[in-house]
Design a protein around this motif. Structure first.
Motif, mmCIF file in Angstrom:
data_model
loop_
_atom_site.group_PDB
_atom_site.id
_atom_site.type_symbol
_atom_site.label_atom_id
_atom_site.label_comp_id
_atom_site.label_asym_id
_atom_site.label_seq_id
_atom_site.Cartn_x
_atom_site.Cartn_y
_atom_site.Cartn_z
ATOM 1 N N VAL A 69 0.869 -1.176 0.000
ATOM 2 C CA VAL A 69 0.000 0.000 0.000
ATOM 3 C C VAL A 69 0.906 1.226 0.000
ATOM 4 N N ALA A 70 1.407 1.545 -1.175
ATOM 5 C CA ALA A 70 2.278 2.700 -1.350
ATOM 6 C C ALA A 70 2.173 3.155 -2.798
ATOM 7 N N THR A 71 2.487 4.411 -3.031
ATOM 8 C CA THR A 71 2.454 4.915 -4.404
ATOM 9 C C THR A 71 3.821 4.800 -5.060
ATOM 10 N N GLU A 72 4.888 4.923 -4.263
ATOM 11 C CA GLU A 72 6.257 4.820 -4.788
ATOM 12 C C GLU A 72 7.096 3.979 -3.842
ATOM 13 N N TRP A 73 8.146 3.395 -4.401
ATOM 14 C CA TRP A 73 9.079 2.649 -3.574
ATOM 15 C C TRP A 73 10.487 2.819 -4.089
ATOM 16 N N ARG A 74 11.418 2.587 -3.203
ATOM 17 C CA ARG A 74 12.845 2.664 -3.532
ATOM 18 C C ARG A 74 13.516 1.503 -2.810
ATOM 19 N N PHE A 75 14.237 0.693 -3.574
ATOM 20 C CA PHE A 75 14.867 -0.493 -2.990
ATOM 21 C C PHE A 75 16.253 -0.645 -3.582
ATOM 22 N N ASN A 76 17.269 -0.617 -2.725
ATOM 23 C CA ASN A 76 18.635 -0.735 -3.194
ATOM 24 C C ASN A 76 19.278 -2.067 -2.812
ATOM 25 N N GLY A 77 18.488 -3.002 -2.327
ATOM 26 C CA GLY A 77 19.024 -4.304 -1.942
ATOM 27 C C GLY A 77 19.186 -4.454 -0.441
ATOM 28 N N ARG A 78 19.365 -3.362 0.257
ATOM 29 C CA ARG A 78 19.520 -3.365 1.716
ATOM 30 C C ARG A 78 18.425 -2.580 2.425
ATOM 31 N N ASP A 79 18.074 -1.418 1.879
ATOM 32 C CA ASP A 79 17.070 -0.549 2.481
ATOM 33 C C ASP A 79 15.823 -0.491 1.604
ATOM 34 N N LEU A 80 14.685 -0.576 2.239
ATOM 35 C CA LEU A 80 13.402 -0.489 1.554
ATOM 36 C C LEU A 80 12.708 0.780 2.016
ATOM 37 N N ARG A 81 12.322 1.604 1.051
ATOM 38 C CA ARG A 81 11.591 2.833 1.366
ATOM 39 C C ARG A 81 10.270 2.822 0.610
ATOM 40 N N LEU A 82 9.195 3.072 1.336
ATOM 41 C CA LEU A 82 7.866 3.153 0.745
ATOM 42 C C LEU A 82 7.292 4.531 1.038
ATOM 43 N N ALA A 118 19.227 -8.338 -0.687
ATOM 44 C CA ALA A 118 18.441 -8.976 -1.741
ATOM 45 C C ALA A 118 18.714 -8.229 -3.041
ATOM 46 N N VAL A 119 18.197 -8.758 -4.129
ATOM 47 C CA VAL A 119 18.437 -8.171 -5.449
ATOM 48 C C VAL A 119 17.121 -7.650 -6.012
ATOM 49 N N PRO A 120 17.063 -6.365 -6.357
ATOM 50 C CA PRO A 120 15.854 -5.853 -7.011
ATOM 51 C C PRO A 120 15.771 -6.369 -8.449
ATOM 52 N N ALA A 121 14.580 -6.706 -8.894
ATOM 53 C CA ALA A 121 14.374 -7.222 -10.254
ATOM 54 C C ALA A 121 14.249 -6.051 -11.219
ATOM 55 N N ARG A 122 15.370 -5.450 -11.567
ATOM 56 C CA ARG A 122 15.362 -4.274 -12.439
ATOM 57 C C ARG A 122 15.549 -4.618 -13.909
ATOM 58 N N THR A 123 16.059 -5.799 -14.211
ATOM 59 C CA THR A 123 16.257 -6.188 -15.609
ATOM 60 C C THR A 123 15.146 -7.143 -16.033
ATOM 61 N N THR A 149 23.019 -5.396 -10.808
ATOM 62 C CA THR A 149 21.726 -4.873 -10.377
ATOM 63 C C THR A 149 21.759 -4.465 -8.914
ATOM 64 N N ARG A 150 22.430 -5.244 -8.095
ATOM 65 C CA ARG A 150 22.534 -4.930 -6.672
ATOM 66 C C ARG A 150 23.323 -3.646 -6.451
ATOM 67 N N ALA A 151 24.308 -3.377 -7.300
ATOM 68 C CA ALA A 151 25.155 -2.197 -7.131
ATOM 69 C C ALA A 151 24.455 -0.908 -7.536
ATOM 70 N N GLY A 152 23.471 -0.984 -8.426
ATOM 71 C CA GLY A 152 22.804 0.219 -8.919
ATOM 72 C C GLY A 152 21.646 0.655 -8.041
ATOM 73 N N ASP A 153 21.223 1.899 -8.237
ATOM 74 C CA ASP A 153 20.050 2.442 -7.547
ATOM 75 C C ASP A 153 19.380 3.410 -8.503
ATOM 76 N N ASP A 154 18.140 3.113 -8.872
ATOM 77 C CA ASP A 154 17.479 3.962 -9.863
ATOM 78 C C ASP A 154 16.457 4.915 -9.254
#
Length: 153
Positions: free
Chosen positions: A61-74, A89-94, A123-128
């Motif tokens: 239940v969020a409009t946006e999220w940010r996940f860099n593999g270690r920190d989750l922001r909603l 963890a690894v974000p599924a960015r590809t 993918t784990r190293a990047g942050d979009d």
């Protein structure tokens, strides 16, 4: 008997001012609660510490999220919530990681275990940054060719 007191005008002006101030505070309150990042992170941690092949789904239940593999922001209209994972963890960015997250075997998506390992590391190293949040978060623990990761998307 019907005398007008000077204090009456000041009383009504004061009461009107307080009413306007209270209305301003009520209108400024958020209409929704902030998202629950802690519960979402707990779902990811549960799959991460489970055996390979484990899968979990969680409604977000969020409009946006940010996940860099270690920190989750909603984030939503109610505010922003942050939670830190126990293990990375690894974000599924590809597209290929998204296919593995959706249930494809890594062997069918990648040419070799090394290609899978490289993709997860890059993918784990990047942050979009902030992205639109999914309605339902999928978490999958995958192990192949010496690479043991949890993919989140």
């Amino acid at each position: 008997m019907f005398e007008t007191y000077v204090d009456t005008l000041y009383l009504w002006v004061g009461l009107g001012t307080v009413s306007v101030a209270v209305l301003g505070v009520v209108v400024g309150l958020p209409t929704t609660a902030p998202p629950d990042a802690t519960a979402t992170a707990a779902t990811i941690d549960e799959v991460t510490t489970s055996p390979p092949g484990s899968v979990a789904h969680r409604r977000v239940v969020a409009t946006e999220w940010r996940f860099n593999g270690r920190d989750l922001r909603l984030r939503n209209d109610g505010g922003t919530a942050t939670a830190r994972l126990i293990r990375a963890a690894v974000p599924a960015r590809t597209d290929r990681l998204q296919a593995v997250l959706n249930g494809e075997r890594p062997k069918a998506v990648y040419d070799s275990p090394d290609a899978f390992r490289r993709d997860t590391r890059q993918t784990r190293a990047g942050d979009d940054g902030w992205r639109p949040a999914p309605d339902r978060l999928t978490v999958r623990h995958v192990a192949w060719g010496g690479t043991d990761v949890t993919i989140v998307g």
